[in-house]
Design a protein around this motif. Structure first.
Motif, PDB file in Angstrom:
ATOM      1  N   GLY A 188       0.841  -1.184   0.000  1.00 37.35           N
ATOM      2  CA  GLY A 188       0.000   0.000   0.000  1.00 37.35           C
ATOM      3  C   GLY A 188       0.879   1.238   0.000  1.00 37.35           C
ATOM      4  O   GLY A 188       2.111   1.140   0.124  1.00 37.35           O
ATOM      5  N   PHE A 189       0.257   2.406  -0.186  1.00 32.66           N
ATOM      6  CA  PHE A 189       0.902   3.679   0.167  1.00 32.66           C
ATOM      7  C   PHE A 189       2.020   4.131  -0.772  1.00 32.66           C
ATOM      8  O   PHE A 189       2.604   5.160  -0.575  1.00 32.66           O
ATOM      9  CB  PHE A 189       1.421   3.529   1.606  1.00 32.66           C
ATOM     10  N   MET A 190       2.341   3.334  -1.834  1.00 36.59           N
ATOM     11  CA  MET A 190       3.466   3.783  -2.653  1.00 36.59           C
ATOM     12  C   MET A 190       3.275   3.514  -4.130  1.00 36.59           C
ATOM     13  O   MET A 190       2.510   2.654  -4.538  1.00 36.59           O
ATOM     14  CB  MET A 190       4.757   3.132  -2.162  1.00 36.59           C
ATOM     15  N   GLY A 202       0.594   9.720   0.626  1.00 38.93           N
ATOM     16  CA  GLY A 202      -0.022  10.447   1.748  1.00 38.93           C
ATOM     17  C   GLY A 202      -0.244   9.474   2.893  1.00 38.93           C
ATOM     18  O   GLY A 202      -0.599   8.321   2.662  1.00 38.93           O
ATOM     19  N   ARG A 203      -0.032   9.934   4.126  1.00 35.76           N
ATOM     20  CA  ARG A 203      -0.165   9.074   5.299  1.00 35.76           C
ATOM     21  C   ARG A 203      -1.498   8.350   5.291  1.00 35.76           C
ATOM     22  O   ARG A 203      -2.517   8.905   4.897  1.00 35.76           O
ATOM     23  CB  ARG A 203      -0.015   9.884   6.604  1.00 35.76           C
ATOM     24  N   GLU A 204      -1.467   7.138   5.716  1.00 34.98           N
ATOM     25  CA  GLU A 204      -2.650   6.258   5.764  1.00 34.98           C
ATOM     26  C   GLU A 204      -3.176   5.926   4.367  1.00 34.98           C
ATOM     27  O   GLU A 204      -4.336   5.551   4.198  1.00 34.98           O
ATOM     28  CB  GLU A 204      -3.770   6.870   6.623  1.00 34.98           C
ATOM     29  N   GLY A 205      -2.305   6.057   3.361  1.00 35.48           N
ATOM     30  CA  GLY A 205      -2.759   5.922   1.978  1.00 35.48           C
ATOM     31  C   GLY A 205      -2.973   4.499   1.476  1.00 35.48           C
ATOM     32  O   GLY A 205      -3.370   4.301   0.327  1.00 35.48           O
ATOM     33  N   SER A 206      -2.737   3.483   2.303  1.00 32.00           N
ATOM     34  CA  SER A 206      -2.878   2.105   1.804  1.00 32.00           C
ATOM     35  C   SER A 206      -4.320   1.746   1.460  1.00 32.00           C
ATOM     36  O   SER A 206      -4.558   0.940   0.550  1.00 32.00           O
ATOM     37  CB  SER A 206      -2.364   1.104   2.832  1.00 32.00           C
ATOM     38  N   ASP A 207      -5.265   2.318   2.179  1.00 33.17           N
ATOM     39  CA  ASP A 207      -6.671   2.071   1.836  1.00 33.17           C
ATOM     40  C   ASP A 207      -6.917   2.534   0.396  1.00 33.17           C
ATOM     41  O   ASP A 207      -7.598   1.875  -0.387  1.00 33.17           O
ATOM     42  CB  ASP A 207      -7.626   2.900   2.718  1.00 33.17           C
TER      43      ASP A 207
HETATM   44  N1  ASP Z   1       2.106   2.969   6.538  1.00 30.92           N
HETATM   45  C1  ASP Z   1       1.526   4.192   6.045  1.00 30.92           C
HETATM   46  C2  ASP Z   1       1.124   5.066   7.216  1.00 30.92           C
HETATM   47  O1  ASP Z   1       1.204   4.632   8.331  1.00 30.92           O
HETATM   48  C3  ASP Z   1       0.365   3.968   5.126  1.00 30.92           C
HETATM   49  C4  ASP Z   1      -0.843   3.331   5.762  1.00 30.92           C
HETATM   50  O2  ASP Z   1      -0.769   2.833   6.877  1.00 30.92           O
HETATM   51  O3  ASP Z   1      -1.904   3.304   5.110  1.00 30.92           O
HETATM   52  O4  ASP Z   1       0.751   6.192   7.008  1.00 30.92           O
END
Ligand code: ASP
Ligand code: MG
Length: 423
Positions: A188-190, A202-207
């Motif tokens: 995710g995320f990249m 962007g942070r939390e971008g894996s969703d």
């Molecule tokens: N590991 C990344 C983060 O903590 C992406 C994600 O968790 O979705 O922001």
């Protein structure tokens, strides 16, 4: 049936968590073709951000900090594989060595670029470990490098997906593998730029990554596995009468995540909505429970509970014209342009004759330049330490519950939503 699964940091935080992921995947493996998107383990991304700062600002020993993170990953792997001569150990060592090599040279001037090359390591090693562990459990998993699949522009830390190029890559590789009954796992995320540099989304971008894959592959469903039972009416850590919402429409979901509900990344909804893909949010702790389904329509007669989103650490800016000119179209467009230039999102805005108020996240290192530039033409007042409370489907009781003994500095109300900046 093609199903995209997303496992976040909490679901792979240690060896027992990874074993639990394997159980969930095994359970669905017979009936589904599965694409798995994995985030960095536990709090790895935060730890890697400290490595970046140590390297970039020379405020600590980047190599030492990186080594600690490596040791954690090796230790989880030892627990999973029972010994340390599995090939995954070499892969982990190599991935960390690639980042450590950067420290032999001074960083370039581009912080966000350096950030992405380093912080993406968390997802890389997490997928290496999970993928090899699933194969250890005889699941026939294929590991893929998301940087070669998702093409982005060069906006480091906020890479924008190039949909056309990404579709080409994803569709030339994944369907064939899935037909050969492989489970696919990727980060995710990249993503990657045309020059082959790594970007993060962007942070939390894996969703969001999972939703992009679901969209490109026309998946039948997407599931985000979380440490909560599904989408709740409020954050249960802050609000004690939070309840599970079993069915939500895309519209309701995008509204509540936009206002700051942390359960899924706000960018997740559009890609699945555009292809009408049902989005499930379920508990990896109790994987047999239904959780929440997000779909096109709410069933007839659904009454949603008040949905409460509380954003802490807010700053209320009041921007006033110096010469008593109206803060109308012209001034407003100047002010908004400054916000856009500095990539500062306004969480709530309101304007009066000669002033404009905006509630924003209080992130000092990101907003100083904006404030300086605003001050060139306007008088700016700040009010810090505030909360922004949003209640959709508000009731008098819900408003009373959340504003008791608080001072309301600004309020906005539509038929369905009330937003209040409170002290
Ligand atoms: N590991 C990344 C983060 O903590 C992406 C994600 O968790 O979705 O922001
Ligand atoms: Mg995370």
């Amino acid at each position: 049936m093609l199903h995209v699964f997303k496992f976040g940091g909490a679901s792979v935080k240690d060896a027992p968590a990874v074993r639990n992921v394997a159980d969930i995947v095994a359970h669905f493996n017979n009936e589904h073709r599965i694409v798995i998107i994995v985030s960095a383990m536990g709090k790895t991304t935060n730890a890697l951000e400290e490595v970046v700062d140590a390297y970039y600002y020379q405020k600590g020993n980047a190599a030492d900090l990186l080594n600690q993170i490596k040791e954690q990953h090796l230790s989880v792997s030892r627990e999973l594989f029972g010994h340390d001569f599995h090939p995954v150990f070499t892969l982990i060592e190599q991935a960390f060595a690639t980042v450590a090599q950067r420290f032999n040279h001074p960083p370039s001037t581009a912080y966000s670029y350096e950030y992405d090359q380093i912080v993406s390591l968390g997802e890389l090693v997490a997928t290496l470990i999970v993928s090899d562990y699933l194969n250890e459990c005889r699941m026939g998993v294929e590991w893929l490098d998301a940087r070669r699949l998702l093409r982005t522009d060069n906006t480091y830390r906020e890479g924008q997906i190039n949909w056309k190029e990404s579709a080409k890559r994803v569709l030339s590789v994944l369907p064939k593998m899935l037909d050969n009954s492989k489970i696919i796992i990727t980060q995710g995320f990249m993503g990657g730029t045309i020059e082959g540099f790594t970007t993060t989304l962007g942070r939390e971008g894996s969703d969001y990554t999972a939703a992009v894959f679901a969209n490109l592959l026309d998946a039948d469903a997407m599931t985000v596995w979380k440490d909560v039972p599904g989408i709740l009416s409020a954050d249960p850590r802050i609000v004690d009468n939070a309840v599970l919402i079993p069915v939500l429409s895309y519209y309701e979901a995008i509204e509540m995540t936009y206002y700051g509900a942390h359960v899924i990344h706000p960018k997740t909804i559009k890609p699945v909505q555009n292809k009408n893909i049902p989005l499930y949010v379920r508990s990896f702790v109790k994987p047999t429970e239904n959780g929440t389904i997000v779909q096109a329509q709410l069933p007839e007669g659904t009454v949603l509970p008040p949905v409460v989103v509380i954003k802490k650490n807010q700053l209320l800016l009041s921007v006033q014209s110096n010469d008593f000119s109206f803060v109308a179209e012209e001034n407003l467009s100047n002010i908004y342009q400054l916000f856009a230039q500095h990539r500062i999102k306004t969480n709530l805005t309101q304007n009066a004759a000669i002033s404009f108020s905006a509630c924003i996240d209080n992130t000092p290192n990101r907003i100083t330049e904006l404030l300086d530039e605003l001050a060139e033409n306007y008088t700016v007042h700040k009010n810090e330490g505030l909360e922004l409370i949003t209640i959709r489907h508000y009731t008098p009781e819900a408003i009373a519950q959340h504003t008791q003994n608080r001072e309301i500095l600004l309020e906005q109300k539509s038929r369905h939503t009330i937003q209040m900046v409170v002290k």
